[in-house]
Design a protein around this motif. Structure first.
Motif, PDB file in Angstrom:
ATOM      1  N   ARG A  18       0.838  -1.187   0.000  1.00  0.00           N
ATOM      2  CA  ARG A  18       0.000   0.000   0.000  1.00  0.00           C
ATOM      3  C   ARG A  18       0.878   1.245   0.000  1.00  0.00           C
ATOM      4  O   ARG A  18       1.710   1.437   0.888  1.00  0.00           O
ATOM      5  N   SER A  20       1.110   5.470   0.068  1.00  0.00           N
ATOM      6  CA  SER A  20       0.389   6.611   0.624  1.00  0.00           C
ATOM      7  C   SER A  20       0.824   7.889  -0.069  1.00  0.00           C
ATOM      8  O   SER A  20       1.977   8.022  -0.481  1.00  0.00           O
ATOM      9  N   TYR A  79      -4.510   6.658  -0.828  1.00  0.00           N
ATOM     10  CA  TYR A  79      -3.797   5.389  -0.802  1.00  0.00           C
ATOM     11  C   TYR A  79      -3.926   4.661  -2.135  1.00  0.00           C
ATOM     12  O   TYR A  79      -4.933   4.790  -2.832  1.00  0.00           O
ATOM     13  N   GLN A  81      -3.680   0.771  -2.989  1.00  0.00           N
ATOM     14  CA  GLN A  81      -3.526  -0.613  -2.552  1.00  0.00           C
ATOM     15  C   GLN A  81      -3.248  -1.467  -3.777  1.00  0.00           C
ATOM     16  O   GLN A  81      -4.049  -1.473  -4.725  1.00  0.00           O
TER      17      GLN A  81
END
Length: 118
Positions: A18, A20, A79, A81
């Protein structure tokens, strides 16, 4: 708008990661935040984007189903993912932002490197 991307690293094929993108400087209520990537020797590629105010997302067709973009309003963070990573996902990943009505992305983060080993 200042953007700070983080979360990259070295992973194995099939792993998840993930990323950010922390935003600062102003509210993103009228912005769209996107992820791009650039693999070695290749042109920059659009990954996907999210409209901050309503949370709607769209993705590059080739990445649908494996990559998901979300946002945390309280943290002013977007984010990315990434699931089922493949060696061809190896790239520097950038987040970028633009006002909803703008034609191009005017604000860019510094990029974070994702390396997927086979």
């Amino acid at each position: 708008v200042q953007l700070q991307a983080s979360g990259g690293g070295l992973v194995q094929a099939g792993d998840s990661l993930r990323l950010s993108c922390a935003a600062s400087g102003r509210t993103l209520s009228n912005y769209r935040v996107a992820w791009f990537r650039q693999a070695p020797g290749k042109e920059r590629e659009f990954v996907g984007a999210i409209r901050w105010d309503i949370g709607s997302t769209y993705y590059a067709d080739s990445l649908k189903g494996r990559f998901t973009i979300s946002r945390d309003r309280a943290k002013n963070t977007v984010y990315l993912q990434m699931n089922g990573l493949k060696p061809e996902d190896t790239a520097v990943y950038y987040c970028a932002a633009k006002q909803i009505t703008a034609a191009t992305y005017a604000y860019w983060g510094q990029g974070t490197l994702v390396t997927v080993s086979s």
